[in-house]
Structures are given as C-alpha cells and as structure tokens.
Write an enzyme that holds these catalytic residues in place. Structure first.
Site, PDB file in Angstrom:
ATOM      1  N   ASP B 429      79.904  38.491   4.233  1.00  0.00           N
ATOM      2  CA  ASP B 429      79.880  37.848   5.525  1.00  0.00           C
ATOM      3  C   ASP B 429      81.329  37.503   5.859  1.00  0.00           C
ATOM      4  O   ASP B 429      82.173  37.437   4.971  1.00  0.00           O
ATOM      5  CB  ASP B 429      79.033  36.580   5.390  1.00  0.00           C
ATOM      6  N   ASP B 860      77.593  32.615   3.303  1.00  0.00           N
ATOM      7  CA  ASP B 860      77.542  31.164   3.209  1.00  0.00           C
ATOM      8  C   ASP B 860      76.488  30.553   4.111  1.00  0.00           C
ATOM      9  O   ASP B 860      76.160  29.396   3.969  1.00  0.00           O
ATOM     10  CB  ASP B 860      78.898  30.580   3.606  1.00  0.00           C
ATOM     11  N   ASP B 864      72.992  34.828   6.326  1.00  0.00           N
ATOM     12  CA  ASP B 864      73.285  35.732   5.224  1.00  0.00           C
ATOM     13  C   ASP B 864      72.176  35.780   4.187  1.00  0.00           C
ATOM     14  O   ASP B 864      72.236  36.549   3.239  1.00  0.00           O
ATOM     15  CB  ASP B 864      74.582  35.303   4.515  1.00  0.00           C
TER      16      ASP B 864
END
Lengths: 348, 1229
Positions: B429, B860, B864
């Site tokens: 990410d 995080d 995700d």
C-alpha cells in the site's frame, strides 16, 4: 501493539509526556540471536587436515588390529557333508539324520597349522540357521528360565510350550532346538579335555537362568528338536543351553562349545569324534567345527583391521590428492567472484 | 500482554490467540476471495427484542444471555476429548495412533511401547501447550467477568461484577472505565447529554468519539431519578454490525427512535466524562464485539505443504519397503526350517501353506516395524521452533523496534516464519506504508496564485534525476514549524496577505479552512498548546494552517465554531468571533466533499465546501473561468510534486433558499429508511453554484528509510508492487521517490486517461464505455507484451508497469488475465494506481495463484485488509494507524523499512533453519529405519525387530530430539548485518534452494549409505569371538552396538550441518549422546518384571568389556560421516553456495554485538532523524485515512463503496448535534 493504544488512551494530549511503560524489548544475546558461537568453515585446509588426522589415527589402529587378528590361529572344518556316508541327495541326508537307530559317530582329523596356546576355544558354526527369525526369537519365556515358581508360565513358547499336558521347562523353540552334536578331541591316543565351563556370559548365568530351575518334561514330545538336558542340573549350569539361548544376530553364527586348555603344536593332528546328531540337512545348513585361539581383540576377524587400514589409507590418499589440487589450483577463500550474482551479471 | 485489564483482554480476544480474534479482524476475515466485505451489515433477524428497563422480573421471561463471557476453547470436561480430537486431526498423529493400535496385535514385532511412548509424549507436549493457552484465556475471562460495575438497585448504586449484569439493568460507568455490555446511553454528567468514548479496542482509532443521549432521558443521571425510569426498548436482535443499530425507546407511550449514536458498545471506554448512566441491551456473547469474534482459518506455509509431499513420499517408501519384505516373507517361509516350529497348526502369519496370507500379514507387521520412517515428533518440533522464533526472536528484535511509536514487531501467527524467507512479490500500500501519512500543509493556491516556497522530496528527486540544480530558497528565520504545517511564503504569512491583490478571497480561504471541518480542539485554548482531534491528518493540517494564517480555531460548541482572528482588519488586531454552524454535510466516500453552512455574527449565511477537485469543479458556478483555469494548472503542478490537493469553494445563501432547503434536510435526517442516501440527495441540492476559492496542497511524507529498503529488497530479488488509490501521477512520483522506478527502466503505461476513453465517457453510454476501455486495454496489453519481450530479452532493459484501476478491472478479466500476468511478471516493478481494495486483493491472488510465487502484502489501513488476507503473508503496519490491517495480518511491524529485517534476516534464517530441521529429521529417521530394513533381509523377512522396543520409542523423542530444535533456533549462516549487506543471499530462499528434491535426495543418499555402514559394519565386525575369553555376541549385543553408533553418528551429523555452534549445540548434542548412555546403563543394568527387557540385560556392560566396542565406536561413526564430510568438503570447495562465500569473506570478523549499537540510539541522531523524532514527540492525532476524501483522493473508499464494500461511517456527532439544534429552532419558529 497494545501499547500504542495504551500509551495514548489516556487522552491524546499527554502523549508527549515521557513514556514509563516502554515496550522496547530487553536486550539479551538470546533474543537478538547474538549468542557467542564458533563458526566452523570447512576450508580445504580443514578438509585436508581432517583427512590426514583420520589417516594418522586409523592406520596404526588398523595395523594393530590386523596383527592381532593374524596372530590368531584358527582351524575351521566343515563336517556336515563328511559325516554322512556317501555323496547323497538332500532327502537321504535328512532321512539319515532323523533315523534314531543309526549311530552317527564320525571321525574327522584336523591339522594344527601353527602352535596354539591355550585357551583354545572350540566353536561350532551353523549356517542358514535363522536364530533371529521373529517366530524363533520370541519363542522363549525369560521368567520361566529365571524363576522356579514360574514353571507354568509358558506364554510365548508356542508351539513348544507343553507336552503331554504339562509345561516344558525350558519351553519354546529355542530351547527345543538346542544344538546336540558333540565333539571329542584326541591327539594320538591322548584325549584332549574340553572344558565346558565359562563359555557363557556371566551375566546370563547369574541373572537370566535360575540356579534352582531344573529342566522338566524337556524333549518329551513327539518331535525331538535337539539336545536333551540333565534334569538334575540347574539351568544356570547348563552352559550349552545358555549359549544357545543367546540368539545370534545373523543366520550364520558361531557358538562356544568349550575350551581346550592345553598347548597344541604345529602339525599336530587332532582326531575329532563327532556325534553328528543335529539336523541342518533339511534346510541345507552347513556345520563347521572351529578351533581358535584368541587375541586381545578376540577371535580371528580381519574385518576391523582391514577397514581401519582402508579408511586410513583412503583418507591419506584423499589428503594428498586434495593437497595436490590445492597446490595446483588453489581456491581463494571468500573470492567475491564466486558469488552467483557476480558470476552472472544479468543477475537473474 | 503485560498491560492492565482491558489491554490484556484485547490481546486475548482481539489479537493474541487464534481462537478469538478481534471483531475487526474477524469481521474482515469473513472476506472471501471473491468479494470484499468490510463489515457488511448482517441481515437482521426478523424479530426484535423487547427490553424492560430497570425491571429484572419482566426481562426474565425473555431469557436473555448472561453477561459473563467465555473465550476458552475447552473446559475441564471437554479438554481431553476435544483436545485429543484436535490432535488426531493431524495425519501424522492419526497414523501413529493406528500404528499403536496395530502394535497391540500379535502380528506386531514390537510391543506397543515402541509407538505409544513417542505418541503420548508428542500428544502430551501439544496438550500442555493447548492447556496453557486456554488457561491464560480462562484467566482473562475471569478477570473480565469479575470487573466491578455499578448497578442501580432501588435507589442506590450497588457494585456487582460484570458477570452479574442482566439485560435491562441500569448501570453507571465512570470515567476511563470500559462498558461492560452494549448499553443504551441514557444520561451523562456532561451538559447536553453527551459523552466521549474511545473505540481503540474495536477499531484501533484513538481519537475520541462523541455519543449523545436522547434528550428525553438526559435527567436520569442520579440514582433517585434513574430509579423512576421505566422505559421499554424495542430493538434489533443481536448482530455483528458495529456501526448500525435500529430500535425505539418507548417511554410513557412516547416512541423515540434510537440510532447508533445512543449506543455504547462493550469494549469501548468512557473518556472526558465523569460518569454516564445506561441501560443494558445486549450482554455477554450477544454484544456486538463478541458477535464479531470468530475463529480464524490459519494460513499454512508453502514449505509445510512441500513437507506434506515429502511425508507422502516417505509413505511411498514405507510401502515399498514393506512390499519387498512381504514378498520376501512369502517366499522364505518353509517347513524345512523345522526349528521354527512350522507345524500343521501354525498360526496364519507363519503358515507356509498359505504364503499369500503370510505376505499380507507380514506387510502389516513391517508397517509397524518401519513406522519410525515417519518422523512423529517433526511437527511438534517445528511448532516449538517456530513458536520460539516468533515469541523470542521476531517480537523481541530490537532492530525492529520503533522507538518513536514505542512499537516492537509482532508475529501474530507462528506458522509463517519460513514463508518470510521465500517471498518473491511484495504488494505494498502507499499511504501510511511507504508514506508517513504525516500530512503537512505545504502549498496552496488562492485566487489563482500559487503560494508556498518549499520543495518536496519528489521534486528534489526529479531534479536530481534530470540533473537540474534547484535553487533552494532560504527559509526565513522566523519560519514556524509545527506538525502538519511546513509552509513558508512571505507574501501571506504574518498577515502579509492583506497586501495581496484581493484580500477578501484570502479571508474566504482561511475561514473555509477554519470552519469547514469536523475537528475537535482539545486542551488549552492557546495556539501553542491546543491539540486538534481530527479524523484525518489532512484535516488537522488544514486547521493548523488556518491557525498560522491568523484564524485560530479554538473552541467548538454544539452549535458554534469559535475563531480567534488576528490581522484581519488591521495588523495586530485580535478578536474572537463565533460562527454559528447550522448544518454539517458530512463527508462520505461517494460525495468526496464536505460542507458546512454557517452564519456569521453579522447574519451572513455561507456554505463552505471542500473536496476533491473533480467533485468541486462539477459544482462550480459558471463564472470566473480564469481562477478555474489557473487553479486547475496549480492542481496539476501540485499533483506532480506528489502533493495531495483539495479544492475549496463557498456559496453565499439567502435566508429563503436556506430555510427551504433546511426543511428538506431535517426531513431527510429524521427519515428511518435510507437516511444516508436521502441526506446525500438533499446535500446535492445545496452544494451547487459554488465559487472557487483555491486549493490546498499537502505533502505526504515518505516513511523513513523506504527508498533504501526498497532498493535492498529488489536486490534481494523481490519484486515490489505498489497498489494505491492515488492518482497516476502521484503514484509514479512516489514510485520514483522510493527508487521503485528509475530512469533506466522503461515505463509501460496502461491508462484509462486516453482521449478515446474520455470521449466515450463523455457520451455516457456505459456499454460503449466498457467496450472502448476493453478494446484499449486489450490493445495496450498486447503492445506492452511485445515491447516487454523485445526490451527484456534483446536489450536486457528493466521494465516498470503502471496501470490504473479502471484498466485493471478489465485486465483482470479472465480473457486478459494471462497476458497481464505474463507482462507483469516480466516487470521489475509494477504500480497500480486508483485501485480498490477488491482489486488489490485480486492482483495479489492473480500473482499468488497464477504465478505460484510467494507473495507478501503490506498495508496499514482497512482498505488493505483484503490484500493482506489474500497474500501468503500479510504484514500490517502497527503503531500509528488503526488496528484493522494489523488485526488481519500475520506480522505487524511499525515501519516499512523493518521489512528488511523481517524478510532478509528473520525470514531467511527461519527458512534455512526449517529446511535443515526437516531434511535432518528426514535423514535421521530414514537412516534409523533403513538399518532395520537391512536386518529384515537376514531374518527370513520375518519382521524381527533389530532394536529393543525402548530404543526405538525413545530414539525420536529423547536421543535425537533436542539438538535439532537447537539447530532450528540458533543456526546462523551469516550474521544479521551480512544478510542485509548481501541481500542477494535471499534469492536462495526464493528459489527454494534448500528444500528441493535434489537436496532431499542427497540426504536420502547419505542416509542409505550410513544405514548400510551401521548395519554391515557392526554385524560383520561382531562375527567371531570378541574377547580374550572367546565368548560370542548375541543379537541384542549387536543391536545395542548398532544403536549406539546410530545415536552418536546422527547427533554428530547435526553438528556438521551447523553453521554456527553455540554452547547450546554442545550441550544438547553431548547431552543427547549422554542421555543414551545413561539410559542404557540403567536400562540394561536393571532387571524388571517386564518380560522382554531381558533381551538387552547387561548388553552394554558385556559390550564395554570388549575392545570390539571401542574400536567399532570409533570406526563406524567416522566411516558413516566420511561420505558426508567428503561431500560437504567438495561441495564447498568446488560448488560453493553464496552464503559460504560470504562466510569466507567475513571469516575473520568478529560478530558485531549490537548491544552498544542499540544503546547509542537516541544519542547520535542525524538532523533529519532528530527532526522526525521531534515530530514524533509532538502531540499526535491517531486516525485512519480511509473513508475520507482528504486522504487524497478518496478513491480507495470510493471504489470500496462501488464494490459493495461497506465503509464505516463516522458518527459525526458534531454535525448531528448542530442539525438537531437547528431543526429544533426551525420547528420553534
């Protein structure tokens, strides 16, 4: 992870205050995986020195062992064929050996190749005899052998557990098939005494066979497997049985028969009078009589000496060969050009 | 786990154990590979429950659940059956159970002890572990269940423990306490019936939320009054949806609708409120938190699946050996061996007249005999090794401890350690992972003029790449720096803006920043000390910026926002102004904007709006094209510098327009069905004809050490893909900044931003659009593939693929999937921008399944989660962000750069260790079993055992058990710093160098060789008399000899396999060998009533009285290891592994001990570090960026909602409060 919330949960304002409850792991060599360690690297030098070292240690041992073995004088005489008259078929041999009415005494002569010092051990060697067969090995009852009170305990002894309705002592196939050839030795007219004491391991005599257990109902069945036992001698003194009951590891094995405590001179001729009773003919097993002196290592066995010598020699050879290679085309230790990504620039 | 109370609870329930994970994790784990459901609302039960408040008897009839919870897996009664059942679900254990049963039958050559002892030891270890874990859970439960809480009894508060609570009870919760059950919020000591709660245990968000009681119940704060309360609550049945609640409160025949706003969930805690009073609605396992916890299916590592194949091969080998033995036994058995007593009535297994049956039975006999070929203790050993690796090494690695957030690494599952050593693809990410999610107000564009002199990292990087020199503008001495504000421009700072061309628009700009937000100020009302509680760091940055421009937002009341404005009319003039906030039109992912309607003190009604550029531009009035054009240009500039942009706009409202609209708004607010949708529609009506003010640009700072880490990882042969919701330009720039893409690479771009597609989109025919995009994607893919083939193979150029979400949607279509995969596997790095969480997961599983490579996802945020779960290994970034990603992850680290340690050090070591452990286990059991096998040939295939029962049963669990575990823990080929210095070493893991069939083959070969040596050397050497007394050995002497040799050799072989030998190795290896001797001295020295043991009676003493013993003991292990030694020597000499070369390069270096290095941290900070440390020390808002437009450009949540993903709505109570008040006012008029 629970800390991040814990640290700030009391309100977001006071985060900047010094943290008392740090989650910082404590340093220890264990958790940081930094334990002191020696890191052996098998460098060519190491390889060569290890091989040399093995060579240096093994060759003397090999020589010593081989000498010990060659010093042993051993007479081996196969007699199973000779002791049956004529050159006959297997069926005949089996019939012959099973015929109780034939006197199976047979005489063979042995020539002593070298002087033999006492004690001279007498062994019989059987061949193709599976004392280690699963059915055979377990066909005994140790409790019964040891303990007078357990005479009736014949579990595991099937099919030689009882005859005529009462238990056999010692029961089981092993005891039942006890070797029953006998040997008498003489030089000229002089009989050689065979000492049958002390041919079994002491631990067996003292602990595995009771001195108050006497054979009972032994070899009373329809089929006679082998020797019978003196019902008045306790098992702990029946050394032939004790030796026989320590089952052999392999189908070819020797068993102690006795000791001759007398010098034998080179070229003496020994006459052996054999009572050839034991049936190895049905399974084509050989029978051999062995007379052997012993060394510190034991009986004649070149294997250990030869192996030590071979391995030691091989190691020496390898050490020399590697040294050669090392001198001709040394490998630089830690040469970065050996790294795969340096060898192969595209990097894969 | 050493926190207090709830912290511990949370670990146990939400994190620590696999049995019951947190609601968030659990909820998110519902995700299947197909759809991403982030907390979708479960269909409600048709019926509803009715609760009589403060009336225990009435509630009795309903038989509600009690409030005590139990998270244990077992209780005293079920522990044994259930625990054993769990154990026997493992094939190896089941196999050994069957073998044990088989060994009680007479066909077995071994007594049951042989198999029962190791099996029970293995089971015992596993069960103790289970029991221990369950006991901890039980302790937690007790602690929770007996937490005290105040319950209303009569007219008094009475303290009882949580477990005694019942539905309908009125309770009091004090500040900082946790809510014991799901409560209906009745009254609070705060004015206006509000309370603040922290939901960190639910979603990890530490910013405070506001809950507001119904006005009707505000008075029931004190017991005397509360005891009069007799309400009836009709509400939904318990469900797991955390963000919804429907119900009514019926008080005195008045029906009041309830919303999630009045619900206090178990697991949250009360903040900033002295105490509240609530009625219990759901208890115990029916609370929403508990409804969300469910067991999580665990991932298995690839290595373990490979191990299964090895075990299967062993089974094959076992079968083969048994078959040979069985056939042999059928052939061998014959009545001629009269001494075997094969008479007429012999039992079937030895009956020569039925050789077939003999073979079959011997087959079973041999299976029990050779059962040791399957390493029974392997799984348990591996489990222990991995557990310690996780708990002691990964979790306690100081290199992965992040001091600023006080976060160590956390391994949440212990069965994926070695998977970390084989990762080939990393899906990352961007926001919060590669970047800090630390938003700093960096530039702005006001009225068509761009302000801000800073240069972003990305610009700097770009300039460097292009060789341009940037003339860094010296920052003025008085520059203010605060977290969230990194802006300097003399033209507008310190009131200078009043001298610009059009000061009015500046005022609008600053007021928009200061008014249009949902930030809560906390703490002292001075500019220096105030702390802004914001939903996203962007918002806080904007409000902070307003503060620095002289519009200090210092107080929020339910209806007003108060600003301290300085330099507005004249320099140095400060005045407090109170703006009445009439409505707040909340942000959500579809709207991508946020507005407030406010009334100036002078009565002016203004709507301020801020949002994503495209959304705002759609709603602008048709005037002032210049500003629009200029601002558009600036937006693009900002975007390409990697900045995140927002457009600000306003609209003046007439009272009539407003009143008209407000009526509709109030209606929409009070509607019970589709409230959100209706609110959106109403908002749409007023958010139009806006006037553009300008735009803001916020810098998203890169995380520390990201470029270096990415560089190292890519040298390790790991390919890194960035999957982000950002714009293509931003994404590419970040990729550049992170070293993912550089100028040596050829970029292949597949985008939907082409003219053809745009044209089609303007026409608006969805079928046509999809056709056009499809064609274009197909064409692009083909083109790129061709180019890729050419460039890669002919020019050897590295490739980078950039693809956007829309194209990806089509490219993931089954027909293009293969092409996409082929293309992307050829690229060194891939950037996917504007992708939804679902697509993230799809891309991950495309590579995982299509390419069959090991994948790792790191992220995080909630967006995700799907990706984290889809990958082989999921890594969550812990510390700053919400817990959702961490809850779904297998490993949690605080910083992206720690991946380097996690993969290159821990992963690599784990992999190498595990490979060694497995191959070694394989070797030692094969060696042992083969000696037995050779013996079978010499026993007439009868299946006679070579070894004593106890030898065989203790071989695996005592004599050879510990050293291999030590190896699995401590073996270290190169030190941690070298592993990072030579990242290429990692490739050996990717290629699975250490657990290939070739490796297994080599071990198998040496096992074969050694077993021959053991058997033939010990037997041959023992043939004749072995003592000067001429006595002869029996079977058991020889077998004891052979076993001694096996134990010694196998243990020494382990030592040869070690790269580093610690004192633990010495201890365990010599300990194991010693254990054997101690055992045999005792075992063969003592007579027991146990029947068969007399076989080995005194053997060791007999052996030791002969030279044979010592000569063989020296000879056999050396000859056995000779082959291995020669192999290792030659291999190292002529075909060295990379790690061996590295070892040699650094052979003279002393292992650096990191203690000093760690102690020095904090003393020697580089200026950059010092700054980042200083920032970290600043008060910080913790928040989640997802679901918020300011988290530029909100595409992630936008796509999430498109994909049917429910993104949790924030309870923006400020807004609600404001609207409640205003609606009241309207109705009064």
């Amino acid at each position: 992870m629970n800390n991040s919330a814990a640290g700030t949960s009391s309100g977001s304002g006071d985060v900047s205050a010094p943290r008392r409850n740090s989650n910082r792991p404590k340093y220890s060599r264990f958790t940081q995986q930094e334990l002191p360690a020696c890191k052996p690297i098998l460098t060519p030098r190491w390889v060569i020195s290890v091989f040399t070292l093995i060579g240096v240690i093994f060759i003397p041992i090999g020589i010593a062992a081989l000498r010990a073995s060659t010093n042993v004088v051993e007479i081996v005489k196969r007699y199973d064929a000779d002791c049956i008259p004529g050159n006959n078929t297997k069926a005949y041999k089996v019939a012959y050996i099973q015929d109780k009415n034939i006197d199976k005494t047979c005489n063979i002569t042995l020539r002593v190749p070298k002087d033999m010092d006492p004690p001279i051990y007498v062994y019989y060697q059987l061949d193709n005899f599976y004392q280690n067969h699963r059915r055979y090995v377990k066909s005994r009852n140790d409790a019964q052998l040891k303990d007078r009170g357990k005479a009736n305990d014949t579990s595991g002894c099937d099919p030689e557990d009882a005859s005529n309705g009462s238990p056999i002592v010692p029961c089981g196939l092993i005891a039942w098939s006890l070797f029953n050839d006998t040997y008498n030795f003489s030089i000229g007219n002089q009989n050689l005494t065979v000492n049958k004491r002390g041919i079994s391991w002491k631990s067996d005599r003292d602990h595995k066979f009771g001195n108050d257990v006497f054979p009972r109902n032994f070899q009373n069945g329809t089929l006679i497997g082998g020797a019978s036992l003196d019902e008045n001698t306790p098992l702990s003194q029946q050394e032939d049985l004790i030796v026989w009951m320590r089952t052999a590891a392999l189908p070819t094995f020797r068993k102690s028969y006795g000791k001759i405590e007398q010098n034998l001179r080179e070229n003496d001729t020994i006459t052996v009078t054999i009572k050839n009773n034991y049936n190895t003919y049905s399974f084509s097993g050989k029978k051999k009589l062995v007379l052997s002196t012993s060394s510190w290592l034991g009986g004649k066995n070149d294997f250990i000496g030869i192996t030590y010598l071979t391995i030691g020699g091989l190691c020496f050879f390898l050490a020399i060969a590697f040294t050669g290679v090392y001198l001709v085309k040394p490998r630089k230790l830690g040469d970065p050009s050996y790294l795969s990504w340096n060898r192969n620039p595209s990097g894969r | 786990m050493d926190g207090k109370g709830w912290e511990r609870v949370r670990m146990a329930r939400l994190g620590g154990s696999s049995a019951s994970r947190g609601r968030e994790a659990a909820q998110l784990r519902q995700v299947s590979s197909q759809t991403v459901r982030l907390g979708r609302v479960q269909p409600q039960a048709p019926s509803h429950r009715t609760i009589y408040c403060n009336d225990r008897e009435a509630n009795l009839l309903a038989r509600f659940k009690v409030n005590s919870v139990s998270t244990t897996k077992y209780n005293i009664l079920t522990f044994l059956p259930k625990g054993l059942f769990e154990q026997f679900r493992r094939v190896a254990n089941l196999y050994f159970l069957m073998i044990s049963i088989l060994s009680t039958t007479p066909i077995s050559p071994v007594s049951p002890v042989t198999n029962v002892v190791p099996l029970s030891l293995v089971l015992l270890v596993s069960l103790i572990k289970e029991a221990f874990e369950d006991w901890k859970r039980f302790q937690n439960d007790i602690a929770i269940n007996s937490t005290p809480v105040d319950v209303l009894q009569g007219e008094n508060w009475e303290t009882v423990s949580w477990r005694k609570l019942q539905v309908g009870d009125i309770i009091r919760v004090k500040q900082d306490e946790f809510f014991p059950a799901d409560l209906l919020f009745l009254a609070s000591t705060n004015p206006d019936g509000v309370c603040y709660i922290e939901t960190a245990n639910l979603d990890g968000e530490t910013n405070l939320k506001i809950r507001k009681a119904l006005e009707r119940t505000w008075d029931y704060v004190f017991p005397e009054k509360a005891s009069e309360f007799k309400g009836e609550i009709q509400c939904e049945q318990p469900n797991n949806s955390l963000y919804t609640f429907t119900g009514n409160l019926i008080v005195e025949n008045q029906t009041l609708p309830l919303s999630p706003n009045q619900i206090l969930l178990r697991g949250c805690s009360l903040r900033n409120t002295v105490h509240i009073v609530g009625a219990v609605i759901f208890t115990g396992h029916e609370t929403k938190v508990m409804m969300n916890s469910m067991s999580v299916p665990s991932k298995r590592s690839t290595l373990e699946r490979k191990l299964d194949k090895l075990i299967l091969t062993l089974f094959g080998g076992l079968f083969f050996m048994c078959l040979i033995g069985a056939i042999g036994s059928g052939v061998f058995i014959n009545r001629k061996y009269y001494y075997l007593g094969l008479f007429e009535d012999v039992e079937q297994q030895f009956n020569p007249s039925n050789r077939f049956v003999v073979s079959i039975l011997t087959m079973f006999t041999l299976i029990t005999l050779y059962s040791t070929i399957i390493p029974i203790s392997l799984y348990v050993s591996i489990e222990m090794i991995k557990f310690i690796q996780c708990a002691q090494f990964i979790n306690k690695d100081l290199r992965m401890y992040h001091a600023e957030t006080n976060t160590p690494a956390l391994a949440r599952t212990s069965n994926l350690n070695e998977e970390l050593g084989q990762v080939e693809y990393i899906f990352s990410d961007k926001t919060g992972t590669l970047t800090r999610n630390l938003m700093e107000f960096f530039k702005c564009s006001i009225g068509g003029v761009s302000y801000g002199v800073g240069i972003t990292e990305i610009e700097r990087g770009q300039a460097q790449r292009e060789g341009r020199a940037l003339n860094e503008i010296q920052k003025s001495d008085t520059v203010v720096y605060e977290k969230g504000f990194n802006f300097d421009d003399d033209r507008i700072m310190r009131g200078a803006w009043r001298n610009e061309r059009d000061p009015e628009i500046f005022k609008e700009f600053f007021r928009c920043l200061a008014l249009c937000h949902t930030v809560l100020p906390e703490g002292d009302e001075s500019p220096e000390k105030i702390v802004y509680q914001a939903a996203s760091p962007d918002e806080a940055a904007l409000v902070t910026a307003a503060k620095h421009f002289g519009f200090f937002f210092y107080r929020r009341t339910p209806t007003t926002v108060q600003l301290r404005e300085s330099h507005v009319e004249k320099m140095g003039n400060i005045q407090d102004v109170s703006y009445e906030i009439l409505n707040v039109l909340e942000f959500n992912s579809t709207r991508k904007r946020q507005s407030v309607v406010c009334r100036y003190p002078n009565g002016r009604l203004v709507l301020y709006c801020k949002g994503a550029d495209n959304v705002i531009y759609e709603r602008l009035a048709g005037t002032n094209q210049d500003i629009k054009r200029l601002t558009r240009e600036h937006l693009e500039q900002f975007g390409s510098s990697g900045l995140r942009t927002l457009c600000l706009a306003y609209r003046d409202l007439t009272i009539d327009t407003y009143e008209n609209w407000n009526e509709k708004f109030v209606q929409a607010k009070s509607s019970l069905r589709d409230r959100e949708k209706k609110l959106d529609e109403v908002a749409e009506m007023i958010e139009k004809d806006l006037i553009l003010i300008g735009s803001t640009a916020i810098e998203d700072k890169l995380q520390e050490g990201v470029p270096d880490c990415i560089d190292t990882l890519s040298r390790a042969g790991i390919k890194i893909w960035v999957l982000t919701g950002d714009k293509m330009e931003t994404a590419i720039n970040i990729a550049y900044a992170c070293n993912l893409i550089n100028n040596d690479m050829k970029q292949l771009i597949i985008t939907s931003e082409t003219d053809a597609i745009r044209e089609a989109e303007e026409k608006g025919d969805p079928v046509e659009i999809s056709r056009v995009i499809r064609d274009s994607v197909s064409h692009d893919l083909k083109r790129c593939l061709e180019e890729a083939q050419q460039d890669l193979h002919i020019f050897g150029q590295k490739l980078a693929l950039v693809i956007d979400g829309k194209c990806l949607m089509y490219a993931l279509d089954p027909s293009f999937r293969v092409d996409l995969l082929k293309l992307s596997l050829n690229c060194s790095s891939v950037v996917c921008c504007r992708v939804s969480p679902l697509q993230k997961a799809q891309v991950t599983s495309l590579v995982k399944k299509g390419a069959r490579r090991i994948t790792l996802s790191i992220g995080d945020g909630a967006n995700d989660v799907s990706m984290i779960q889809a990958a082989h290994v999921g890594v969550g970034i812990s510390g700053l962000e919400g817990m959702q990603a961490v809850m779904a992850s297998d490993f949690a680290i605080a910083q992206f750069r720690f991946l380097k340690d996690l993969l290159l050090v821990h992963g690599r070591w784990s992999y190498i260790r595990l490979c060694k452990v497995i191959t070694y286990f394989f070797y030692k059991n094969l060696t042992f079993t083969l000696t037995q096998f050779w013996f079978t040939f010499h026993t007439g295939f009868s299946g006679q055992r070579f070894y004593d029962d106890w030898f065989q049963s203790l071989y695996n669990v005592i004599f050879t058990a510990l050293p291999v575990i030590i190896l699995g823990l401590f073996d270290k080929d190169v030190s941690a710093s070298l592993a990072k210095k030579y990242p290429q070493l990692y490739k050996e893991g990717i290629r699975n160098t250490y657990f290939k069939w070739a490796v297994v083959g080599v071990w198998a070969f040496f096992a074969f060789y050694q077993s021959l040596i053991f058997y033939y050397f010990t037997t041959t050497a023992s043939e004749n008399g072995h003592n000067s007394s001429g006595k002869i050995f029996g079977l058991w002497d020889v077998s004891t000899m052979a076993f001694t040799c096996v134990v010694i050799t196998v243990n020494l072989r382990l030592l040869m396999a070690c790269n580093s030998i610690t004192r633990w190795h010495h201890l365990s290896i010599s300990g194991s060998i010693l254990a054997w001797f101690v055992f045999i001295f005792i075992y063969s020295g003592v007579m027991t009533p146990n029947d068969r043991q007399e076989n080995v009676y005194f053997t060791i003493y007999v052996l030791m009285s002969t030279f044979y013993f010592y000569l063989t003991l020296l000879l056999v292990p050396i000859v056995a290891l000779f082959g291995d030694f020669l192999y290792l020597g030659l291999q190292r000499w002529f075909f060295p592994y990379n790690y061996q070369i590295v070892q040699e390069i650094h052979r003279d270096e002393v292992d650096s001990i990191s203690r000093t290095e760690f102690l020095e941290i904090g003393n020697h900070l580089t200026p950059d570090e010092a700054r980042s440390y200083a920032i970290a020390q600043l008060p910080r808002e913790k928040s989640k960026h997802t679901g918020f437009a300011f988290d530029s450009p909100g595409y992630e949540s936008f796509f999430a909602s498109q994909a049917g993903v429910y993104v949790p709505q924030k309870a923006w109570d400020v807004a609600r409060r404001a609207s409640v008040r205003s609606s009241k006012r309207t109705s009064q008029r």
